[in-house]
Scaffold this motif. Structure first.
Motif, PDB file in Angstrom:
ATOM      1  N   LEU A  78       0.793  -1.314   0.048  1.00 50.49           N
ATOM      2  CA  LEU A  78       0.203   0.217   0.049  1.00 50.49           C
ATOM      3  C   LEU A  78       0.992   1.347  -0.045  1.00 50.49           C
ATOM      4  CD1 LEU A  78      -2.734   1.472   0.192  1.00 50.49           C
ATOM      5  CD2 LEU A  78      -2.774   1.189   2.777  1.00 50.49           C
ATOM      6  N   TRP A  79       0.829   1.731  -1.200  1.00 49.01           N
ATOM      7  CA  TRP A  79       1.721   3.175  -1.090  1.00 49.01           C
ATOM      8  C   TRP A  79       0.659   4.311  -0.794  1.00 49.01           C
ATOM      9  CZ3 TRP A  79       3.786   2.360  -6.780  1.00 49.01           C
ATOM     10  CH2 TRP A  79       4.950   1.761  -6.630  1.00 49.01           C
ATOM     11  N   MET A  80       0.978   5.194   0.065  1.00 56.29           N
ATOM     12  CA  MET A  80       0.325   6.199   0.541  1.00 56.29           C
ATOM     13  C   MET A  80      -0.029   7.353  -0.753  1.00 56.29           C
ATOM     14  SD  MET A  80       0.839   9.001   3.665  1.00 56.29           S
ATOM     15  CE  MET A  80       0.665   8.025   4.910  1.00 56.29           C
ATOM     16  N   HIS A  81      -1.090   7.662  -0.740  1.00 57.46           N
ATOM     17  CA  HIS A  81      -1.568   8.600  -1.738  1.00 57.46           C
ATOM     18  C   HIS A  81      -1.563   7.994  -3.362  1.00 57.46           C
ATOM     19  CE1 HIS A  81      -1.571  11.564   0.846  1.00 57.46           C
ATOM     20  NE2 HIS A  81      -0.284  11.442   1.418  1.00 57.46           N
ATOM     21  N   ASN A  82      -1.002   6.552  -3.279  1.00 61.92           N
ATOM     22  CA  ASN A  82      -1.237   6.046  -4.397  1.00 61.92           C
ATOM     23  C   ASN A  82      -1.924   4.641  -4.822  1.00 61.92           C
ATOM     24  OD1 ASN A  82       0.735   7.516  -6.307  1.00 61.92           O
ATOM     25  ND2 ASN A  82       1.816   6.939  -4.503  1.00 61.92           N
ATOM     26  N   GLY A  83      -2.232   4.393  -3.491  1.00 57.53           N
ATOM     27  CA  GLY A  83      -3.021   2.906  -3.489  1.00 57.53           C
ATOM     28  C   GLY A  83      -2.135   1.948  -3.539  1.00 57.53           C
ATOM     29  N   PHE A  84      -3.084   0.446  -3.631  1.00 56.11           N
ATOM     30  CA  PHE A  84      -2.106  -0.979  -3.607  1.00 56.11           C
ATOM     31  C   PHE A  84      -1.377  -1.022  -5.011  1.00 56.11           C
ATOM     32  CE2 PHE A  84      -5.324  -1.661  -0.197  1.00 56.11           C
ATOM     33  CZ  PHE A  84      -4.502  -2.353   0.596  1.00 56.11           C
ATOM     34  N   VAL A  85      -0.262  -1.630  -4.915  1.00 57.94           N
ATOM     35  CA  VAL A  85       0.309  -2.400  -6.136  1.00 57.94           C
ATOM     36  C   VAL A  85       0.557  -3.921  -5.675  1.00 57.94           C
ATOM     37  CG1 VAL A  85       2.552  -2.424  -7.025  1.00 57.94           C
ATOM     38  CG2 VAL A  85       1.503  -0.137  -6.225  1.00 57.94           C
ATOM     39  N   VAL A  86       0.158  -4.704  -6.776  1.00 60.84           N
ATOM     40  CA  VAL A  86       0.051  -5.951  -6.394  1.00 60.84           C
ATOM     41  C   VAL A  86       1.035  -6.705  -7.227  1.00 60.84           C
ATOM     42  CG1 VAL A  86      -1.560  -8.059  -6.669  1.00 60.84           C
ATOM     43  CG2 VAL A  86      -2.521  -5.854  -5.904  1.00 60.84           C
ATOM     44  N   ARG A  87       1.975  -7.621  -6.901  1.00 54.94           N
ATOM     45  CA  ARG A  87       2.655  -8.414  -7.743  1.00 54.94           C
ATOM     46  C   ARG A  87       2.276  -9.992  -7.341  1.00 54.94           C
ATOM     47  NH1 ARG A  87       6.743 -12.159  -5.913  1.00 54.94           N
ATOM     48  NH2 ARG A  87       6.377 -11.360  -3.857  1.00 54.94           N
ATOM     49  N   GLU A  88       1.816 -10.551  -8.750  1.00 59.29           N
ATOM     50  CA  GLU A  88       1.219 -11.989  -8.844  1.00 59.29           C
ATOM     51  C   GLU A  88       1.638 -12.543 -10.189  1.00 59.29           C
ATOM     52  OE1 GLU A  88       0.247 -14.818  -7.599  1.00 59.29           O
ATOM     53  OE2 GLU A  88      -0.461 -13.610  -5.909  1.00 59.29           O
ATOM     54  N   ALA A  89       1.371 -13.757 -10.046  1.00 63.22           N
ATOM     55  CA  ALA A  89       1.800 -14.397 -11.297  1.00 63.22           C
ATOM     56  C   ALA A  89       0.726 -14.060 -12.770  1.00 63.22           C
ATOM     57  CB  ALA A  89       1.700 -15.996 -11.168  1.00 63.22           C
ATOM     58  N   GLY A  90      -0.367 -13.753 -12.332  1.00 62.60           N
ATOM     59  CA  GLY A  90      -1.225 -13.190 -13.827  1.00 62.60           C
ATOM     60  C   GLY A  90      -2.086 -12.266 -13.371  1.00 62.60           C
ATOM     61  N   VAL A  91      -2.623 -11.455 -14.440  1.00 61.37           N
ATOM     62  CA  VAL A  91      -3.467 -10.507 -14.351  1.00 61.37           C
ATOM     63  C   VAL A  91      -4.630 -10.766 -13.356  1.00 61.37           C
ATOM     64  CG1 VAL A  91      -4.958  -8.805 -15.505  1.00 61.37           C
ATOM     65  CG2 VAL A  91      -2.515  -9.335 -16.131  1.00 61.37           C
ATOM     66  N   ARG A  92      -5.337 -12.001 -13.583  1.00 61.64           N
ATOM     67  CA  ARG A  92      -6.634 -12.370 -13.031  1.00 61.64           C
ATOM     68  C   ARG A  92      -6.376 -12.385 -11.531  1.00 61.64           C
ATOM     69  NH1 ARG A  92     -10.923 -16.516 -15.195  1.00 61.64           N
ATOM     70  NH2 ARG A  92     -11.356 -14.552 -16.152  1.00 61.64           N
ATOM     71  N   ARG A  93      -5.126 -13.186 -11.094  1.00 59.18           N
ATOM     72  CA  ARG A  93      -4.890 -13.401  -9.777  1.00 59.18           C
ATOM     73  C   ARG A  93      -4.704 -12.011  -9.158  1.00 59.18           C
ATOM     74  NH1 ARG A  93      -3.569 -18.321  -7.037  1.00 59.18           N
ATOM     75  NH2 ARG A  93      -2.640 -17.916  -5.115  1.00 59.18           N
ATOM     76  N   ALA A  94      -4.108 -11.260  -9.588  1.00 59.01           N
ATOM     77  CA  ALA A  94      -3.653  -9.601  -9.156  1.00 59.01           C
ATOM     78  C   ALA A  94      -4.803  -8.994  -8.980  1.00 59.01           C
ATOM     79  CB  ALA A  94      -2.672  -9.099 -10.068  1.00 59.01           C
ATOM     80  N   TYR A  95      -5.793  -8.868  -9.784  1.00 60.45           N
ATOM     81  CA  TYR A  95      -6.959  -8.222  -9.647  1.00 60.45           C
ATOM     82  C   TYR A  95      -7.799  -8.904  -8.518  1.00 60.45           C
ATOM     83  CZ  TYR A  95     -11.580  -6.250 -10.637  1.00 60.45           C
ATOM     84  OH  TYR A  95     -12.643  -5.619 -10.360  1.00 60.45           O
ATOM     85  N   THR A  96      -7.891  -9.993  -8.290  1.00 57.90           N
ATOM     86  CA  THR A  96      -8.414 -10.714  -7.173  1.00 57.90           C
ATOM     87  C   THR A  96      -8.023 -10.304  -5.888  1.00 57.90           C
ATOM     88  OG1 THR A  96      -9.158 -12.733  -8.631  1.00 57.90           O
ATOM     89  CG2 THR A  96      -9.127 -13.047  -6.037  1.00 57.90           C
ATOM     90  N   HIS A  97      -6.562 -10.192  -5.925  1.00 63.32           N
ATOM     91  CA  HIS A  97      -5.985  -9.821  -4.647  1.00 63.32           C
ATOM     92  C   HIS A  97      -6.161  -8.465  -4.236  1.00 63.32           C
ATOM     93  CE1 HIS A  97      -2.868 -13.247  -4.583  1.00 63.32           C
ATOM     94  NE2 HIS A  97      -4.023 -13.589  -3.543  1.00 63.32           N
ATOM     95  N   LEU A  98      -6.308  -7.744  -5.321  1.00 68.24           N
ATOM     96  CA  LEU A  98      -6.180  -6.069  -5.325  1.00 68.24           C
ATOM     97  C   LEU A  98      -7.919  -5.765  -4.748  1.00 68.24           C
ATOM     98  CD1 LEU A  98      -5.318  -3.234  -5.554  1.00 68.24           C
ATOM     99  CD2 LEU A  98      -6.350  -3.208  -8.102  1.00 68.24           C
TER     100      LEU A  98
END
Length: 88
Positions: free
Chosen positions: A19-39
């Motif tokens: 979680l970056w202040m003033h920028n929101g969450f940044v997610v590192r994941e194996a695929g876009v779908r999984r990253a979106y789910t975590h987000l």
């Protein structure tokens, strides 16, 4: 900025979400779908936490978690945590 990314590299290696202040969450994941789910999960959790802070709520609704707590022997601990404290 490049400086923000550089300063976050150690955290990126250790965590899947930052979680970056003033920028929101940044997610590192194996695929876009999984990253979106975590987000989406992180966003839902943040909204629930803010709601709890705004309303002074403590814990999750008993009706939503009672069967899980009972099955895992956690009902007594939940009751202790949900009870109002003398210094509140």
């Amino acid at each position: 900025t490049a400086a923000l990314v550089e300063a976050s590299m150690d955290s990126f290696c250790r965590h899947r979400m930052i979680l970056w202040m003033h920028n929101g969450f940044v997610v590192r994941e194996a695929g876009v779908r999984r990253a979106y789910t975590h987000l989406a999960y992180a966003e839902d959790c943040a909204k629930a936490a803010l709601f709890s802070l705004q309303t002074g709520a403590r814990g999750l609704p008993r009706s939503e978690v009672e069967s899980f707590l009972s099955a895992n022997g956690l009902l007594d601990a939940y009751n202790r945590l949900s009870r109002p404290h003398d210094n509140d």
